[in-house]
Design an enzyme around this catalytic site. Structure first.
Site, short mmCIF file in Angstrom:
data_model
loop_
_atom_site.label_atom_id
_atom_site.label_comp_id
_atom_site.label_asym_id
_atom_site.label_seq_id
_atom_site.Cartn_x
_atom_site.Cartn_y
_atom_site.Cartn_z
N ASP A 49 34.73 9.09 70.55
CA ASP A 49 35.17 8.57 72.13
C ASP A 49 36.56 9.25 72.52
O ASP A 49 37.40 9.09 71.27
CB ASP A 49 35.16 7.72 72.25
N HIS B 212 36.57 6.97 67.29
CA HIS B 212 37.53 7.48 68.39
C HIS B 212 38.10 8.88 67.61
O HIS B 212 38.20 9.22 66.40
CB HIS B 212 38.31 6.51 68.91
NI NI Z 1 36.59 5.52 75.96
#
Ligand code: NI
Length: 330
Positions: free
Chosen positions: A145, A290
């Site tokens: 992400d 992430h």
């Molecule tokens: Ni996020």
């Protein structure tokens, strides 16, 4: 002014909200109603809150003791004993009046001193939220992400490439604008791209129109670079209301959450990340990681842990698929 907080139960689920009492009327933030699935907007011209549910439109002008509602092709007016009030943290509106006007049922349980709202929403009309795929197939989806960036994302892509693994990147529109070449590379190397909003806000704090803008602006940016539409959306911070769910569904996106949170954003070590994956993984898992450069750098563990995660899951017989493939036909 600091207002008290309490849970209000919506279809049995507690939602913590600020509130105050005015002439015995319970006043809650207009945006609270998004948790009931009602679309909430602010009309700047008329300085009024606009709520929409099914075919009903209800508007409450700020500072006025009335509400207008549109039903059966006609505008009508109700006088109210309370005034819609503006606070720095939002506009407060009377809970019971608004709920009942929009077809919901409100009750107060004296012994528990709890307020309950029953929305009377048909369960079949609630969009699905995906936390994982088919648990009978030994497949997982790696997801990254908040990118793309030009530091972590290329390193992650190199590792995925070396290992012949496909993954899914939930990208933020602002980052896409900064690093269009990295976005192109993600797609060229066979990975999937999902929408993670334009600016990574907390959706529950936005009006419905603002939520639409967040999704569409990111969508336009991705489309302008790749020529493709995304079908997946992951809410920033994993936060959303029932109204946001409907809005995103109406925009043609499936809501994707996760079943394994590596907590990599906490800046933990590769060993800690790998042990979380080992502990929490199961067939059909969606694994959250992430890919965004920050100062100081907190995601070094993400990159370092990745070869070990791939190796571990392969040895256990897992195959790696995109989120779209993972949830397809499910
Ligand atoms: Ni996020």
């Amino acid at each position: 002014m600091i207002l008290p907080q309490a849970p209000i139960y919506i279809d049995g689920q507690p939602v913590i909200t600020t509130y105050y009492l005015q002439n015995g009327y319970l006043m809650v933030p207009a945006l609270f109603f998004k948790y009931t699935g009602v679309f909430v907007d602010w009309n700047v011209e008329n300085q009024s809150v606009v709520l929409k549910r099914n075919n009903m439109i209800l508007t409450l002008p700020s500072g006025k003791k009335y509400a207008d509602y549109y039903v059966k092709d006609m505008w009508q007016r109700d006088l109210l004993p309370t005034i819609t009030t503006n606070f720095p943290d939002g506009t407060y509106i009377p809970l019971q009046y608004v709920s009942e006007k929009l077809g919901m049922t409100v009750s107060y349980h004296f012994k528990q001193s709890r307020t309950y709202i029953v929305t009377n929403t048909p369960p079949s009309s609630i969009p699905r939220i995906y936390y994982n795929g088919d648990p009978s197939k030994k497949r997982v989806a790696l997801t990254f992400d908040d990118g793309p960036d030009n530091f972590y994302t290329p390193q992650i892509l190199d590792i995925l490439n070396d290992n012949g693994v496909t993954a899914t990147f939930f990208v933020v529109g602002k980052q896409v604008k900064l690093f269009p070449q990295v976005l192109k590379r993600i797609l060229q190397e066979g990975h999937e791209i999902g929408n993670h909003s334009w600016s990574h806000p907390e959706l529950p704090k936005l009006t419905t129109t603002q939520v639409i803008q967040e999704v569409q602006k990111a969508e336009l940016e991705i489309d302008s670079i790749t020529g493709r539409k995304t079908v997946l959306f992951r809410p920033p911070f994993g936060l959303f209301t029932n109204a946001d769910l409907r809005t995103i569904d109406d925009l043609g996106h499936q809501i994707i959450m996760w079943s394994v949170d590596t907590l990599d954003w906490q800046g933990i070590s590769e060993e800690e990340i790998l042990s979380i994956v080992k502990r929490d993984v199961s067939p059909g898992a969606i694994i959250l990681q992430h890919a965004l450069l920050t100062a100081p750098r907190i995601l070094d563990g993400t990159v370092k842990a990745l070869p070990g995660i791939i190796d571990y899951l392969r040895k256990r017989g897992y195959t790696f698929v995109t989120v779209h493939t993972l949830i397809e036909g499910d």
